[in-house]
Design an enzyme around this catalytic site. Structure first.
Site, PDB file in Angstrom:
ATOM      1  N   ASP A 114      50.130  37.531  50.113  1.00  0.00           N
ATOM      2  CA  ASP A 114      50.497  36.419  49.243  1.00  0.00           C
ATOM      3  C   ASP A 114      50.794  36.838  47.812  1.00  0.00           C
ATOM      4  O   ASP A 114      50.684  36.045  46.886  1.00  0.00           O
ATOM      5  CB  ASP A 114      49.361  35.392  49.243  1.00  0.00           C
ATOM      6  CG  ASP A 114      48.008  36.002  48.881  1.00  0.00           C
ATOM      7  OD1 ASP A 114      47.978  37.114  48.309  1.00  0.00           O
ATOM      8  OD2 ASP A 114      46.969  35.384  49.182  1.00  0.00           O
ATOM      9  N   GLU A 136      49.802  38.598  58.141  1.00  0.00           N
ATOM     10  CA  GLU A 136      48.757  37.744  57.564  1.00  0.00           C
ATOM     11  C   GLU A 136      49.330  36.388  57.157  1.00  0.00           C
ATOM     12  O   GLU A 136      49.011  35.826  56.111  1.00  0.00           O
ATOM     13  CB  GLU A 136      48.075  38.427  56.378  1.00  0.00           C
ATOM     14  CG  GLU A 136      46.666  37.921  56.107  1.00  0.00           C
ATOM     15  CD  GLU A 136      45.955  38.717  55.033  1.00  0.00           C
ATOM     16  OE1 GLU A 136      45.313  39.724  55.380  1.00  0.00           O
ATOM     17  OE2 GLU A 136      46.035  38.319  53.848  1.00  0.00           O
ATOM     18  N   GLU A 150      48.660  32.405  44.569  1.00  0.00           N
ATOM     19  CA  GLU A 150      48.787  32.964  45.913  1.00  0.00           C
ATOM     20  C   GLU A 150      48.934  31.909  47.001  1.00  0.00           C
ATOM     21  O   GLU A 150      49.642  32.131  48.001  1.00  0.00           O
ATOM     22  CB  GLU A 150      47.593  33.877  46.220  1.00  0.00           C
ATOM     23  CG  GLU A 150      47.559  35.167  45.433  1.00  0.00           C
ATOM     24  CD  GLU A 150      46.972  35.027  44.046  1.00  0.00           C
ATOM     25  OE1 GLU A 150      46.897  36.044  43.324  1.00  0.00           O
ATOM     26  OE2 GLU A 150      46.583  33.897  43.668  1.00  0.00           O
ATOM     27  N   HIS A 228      37.867  38.921  39.306  1.00  0.00           N
ATOM     28  CA  HIS A 228      39.065  39.117  38.488  1.00  0.00           C
ATOM     29  C   HIS A 228      39.997  37.908  38.506  1.00  0.00           C
ATOM     30  O   HIS A 228      40.938  37.857  37.732  1.00  0.00           O
ATOM     31  CB  HIS A 228      39.854  40.319  39.005  1.00  0.00           C
ATOM     32  CG  HIS A 228      40.495  40.074  40.341  1.00  0.00           C
ATOM     33  ND1 HIS A 228      39.783  40.128  41.521  1.00  0.00           N
ATOM     34  CD2 HIS A 228      41.761  39.749  40.692  1.00  0.00           C
ATOM     35  CE1 HIS A 228      40.588  39.862  42.533  1.00  0.00           C
ATOM     36  NE2 HIS A 228      41.796  39.624  42.058  1.00  0.00           N
ATOM     37  N   ARG A 230      42.212  34.691  38.078  1.00  0.00           N
ATOM     38  CA  ARG A 230      42.556  33.960  36.855  1.00  0.00           C
ATOM     39  C   ARG A 230      41.909  32.586  36.822  1.00  0.00           C
ATOM     40  O   ARG A 230      41.663  32.036  35.749  1.00  0.00           O
ATOM     41  CB  ARG A 230      44.071  33.876  36.683  1.00  0.00           C
ATOM     42  CG  ARG A 230      44.806  33.062  37.712  1.00  0.00           C
ATOM     43  CD  ARG A 230      46.316  33.066  37.453  1.00  0.00           C
ATOM     44  NE  ARG A 230      46.898  34.385  37.621  1.00  0.00           N
ATOM     45  CZ  ARG A 230      47.562  35.019  36.654  1.00  0.00           C
ATOM     46  NH1 ARG A 230      47.732  34.458  35.473  1.00  0.00           N
ATOM     47  NH2 ARG A 230      48.086  36.213  36.874  1.00  0.00           N
ATOM     48  N   HIS A 261      38.068  44.839  36.039  1.00  0.00           N
ATOM     49  CA  HIS A 261      39.529  44.697  36.024  1.00  0.00           C
ATOM     50  C   HIS A 261      40.035  44.951  34.609  1.00  0.00           C
ATOM     51  O   HIS A 261      39.410  44.547  33.621  1.00  0.00           O
ATOM     52  CB  HIS A 261      39.898  43.279  36.473  1.00  0.00           C
ATOM     53  CG  HIS A 261      41.336  43.099  36.817  1.00  0.00           C
ATOM     54  ND1 HIS A 261      42.305  42.922  35.858  1.00  0.00           N
ATOM     55  CD2 HIS A 261      41.982  43.083  38.013  1.00  0.00           C
ATOM     56  CE1 HIS A 261      43.476  42.789  36.444  1.00  0.00           C
ATOM     57  NE2 HIS A 261      43.319  42.888  37.754  1.00  0.00           N
TER      58      HIS A 261
END
Length: 451
Positions: A114, A136, A150, A228, A230, A261
């Site tokens: 994604d 996937e 995603e 990590h 957002r 990250h």
């Protein structure tokens, strides 16, 4: 919205030569999950001519992951480093893939997951009228904001793909829900299980290069943390850090490893709230083999990563998911994971329970892995050969199936995710992954080396 489109779907290649397949890789998770597919396709050299094309989204860390499998990119996009806004990144990669596919005209484009890379490559392939296969496919959280972007990327890729390769029965059910036919989306299992079997068979879980010393684990339990996303930047990330600090203060026998990250939105609060503690190891981004060693040696994993949600259960390590929702509900339904969110008190409570309650821990550590059996890459090769020959993609008896209970929608699935030990159930009709699941002793810091 019905995302099942027709257009150029189910058009087999009639070219008598080997199928020219561009396998697109942009991030480390893509490299890990596609490496077994590349190797399986290249073993059938008379049928496929495979090229690994990298976008540069994760740069050298992506190439390092490929190298762990003995692979190198065959070509890379000629673009500036991917950075800046999502709009800038997506448009740069889309234009670059558009130019490449117009010039090279592969018979098939294979993407995974994604990411911005996968979405841009799939869309560029669709515009060029080149068939796309989506490894996937079908994962859904039911919330376009989680994970962002995603969740939208995956739906776009599914909509423009010729071949959809869902990893689990639940992912296939999500595709059927929006109008795809079962014949177009055979269940393959997740290629991450194939990848872990390959690497665990050839690499002992030693800590070289991990940033954690063997002596630091003497008499201690290792908690591995990755965060990590957002969606967590700001208050949620601060709550996660606060919870970790409290746990380490309470527990002298706990050490935390956190690969940080590089994004400043992660670096700043993590170093401010967790820096300087002798039992909180703030590590640079790790190559995959050392990171895999940390996962294998961990007593418990806390993560907001999609890939780690699959890797930890495949390694027999309980995982607490630091997200409000997930597109991977199978591990939670099987009892291998809990979706606990980012509330400070909830994190502390769940970690404390698994440190204290041996029965609750053992239930999570020994439950059935619902993600695969190590044969996903083999099934994908079979699907592509059948597609090219104009045959049904995969016989039902060849599909990956653990007869898991399916849900009708991602939202229904979320309602049933277990969050406390008493909700956890086992699927006794499934078989655990054979080479990468080990029992955890209550005080153990090491695991047997995989033969």
């Amino acid at each position: 919205m019905d995302l099942a489109c027709d257009g150029m779907q189910n058009i087999p290649s009639n070219d008598p030569r080997a199928l020219r397949c561009d396998i697109v890789v942009g991030t480390r998770p893509e490299a890990i999950k596609l490496a077994p597919v590349v190797k399986a396709l290249r073993e059938r050299g008379d049928d496929f001519r495979v090229r690994i094309v990298t976008s540069g989204q994760h740069g050298e860390i992506c190439n390092s992951a490929l190298a762990a499998f003995g692979l190198t990119p065959d070509s890379a996009l000629d673009i500036r480093p991917i950075s800046g806004s999502l709009t800038d990144s997506a448009s740069d990669v889309l234009r670059a893939f558009g130019r490449r596919f117009t010039d090279s005209r592969p018979d098939l484009i294979l993407v995974q997951g994604d990411t911005t890379t996968a979405m841009a490559a799939a869309l560029a392939g669709f515009y060029a009228q080149i068939p796309v296969a989506h490894v996937e496919a079908g994962l859904r959280s039911g919330d376009l904001a989680n994970p962002f972007p995603e969740e939208a990327n995956r739906q776009i890729i599914d909509a423009v793909s010729t071949i959809l390769l869902p990893p689990t029965p639940q992912a296939q059910a999500n595709l059927l829900q929006v109008g795809f036919t079962a014949e177009r989306c055979p269940v393959t299992g997740n290629t991450v299980v194939d990848a872990l079997q390959l690497l665990c068979a050839t690499h002992a879980p030693v800590l070289d290069g991990s940033g954690v010393e063997e002596t630091e684990l003497d008499g201690r339990r290792l908690i591995l943390l990755t965060t990590h996303r957002r969606e967590s930047w700001g208050g949620d990330l601060e709550a996660i850090c606060s919870a970790i600090h409290e746990i380490v203060q309470r527990r002298a026998n706990v050490i935390v490893a956190l690969p940080v990250h590089p994004n400043p939105n992660v670096q700043r609060p993590v170093r401010q709230l967790l820096g300087g503690h002798p039992r909180i190891k703030l590590l640079p981004p790790l190559n995959y083999i050392p990171f895999l060693a940390l996962m294998r040696r961990a007593y418990l994993i806390l993560t907001d990563s999609g890939g780690v949600q699959e890797e930890a259960p495949s390694l027999g390590v309980p995982v607490l998911v630091l997200r409000k929702t997930t597109e991977r509900p199978e591990a939670a339904e099987a009892g291998l994971a809990r979706i606990i969110g980012t509330d400070r008190n909830a994190i502390v409570e769940h970690v404390e329970e698994l440190l204290e309650d041996e029965q609750a821990y053992r239930q999570m550590a020994t439950a059935i892995n619902p993600y695969g059996d190590g044969l996903a890459s083999e099934r994908i090769v079979e699907v592509l050969r059948n597609w090219r020959a104009g045959r049904p993609l995969l016989a039902e008896e060849r599909s990956f199936s653990r007869r898991l209970r399916l849900t009708t929608t991602p939202q229904d699935s979320q309602k049933r995710l277990p969050t406390v030990a008493k909700d956890i159930g086992l699927f006794s009709d499934a078989k655990r992954m054979s080479r990468a699941v080990w029992p955890h002793a209550a005080s153990a810091t090491t695991k047997p080396i995989v033969p």
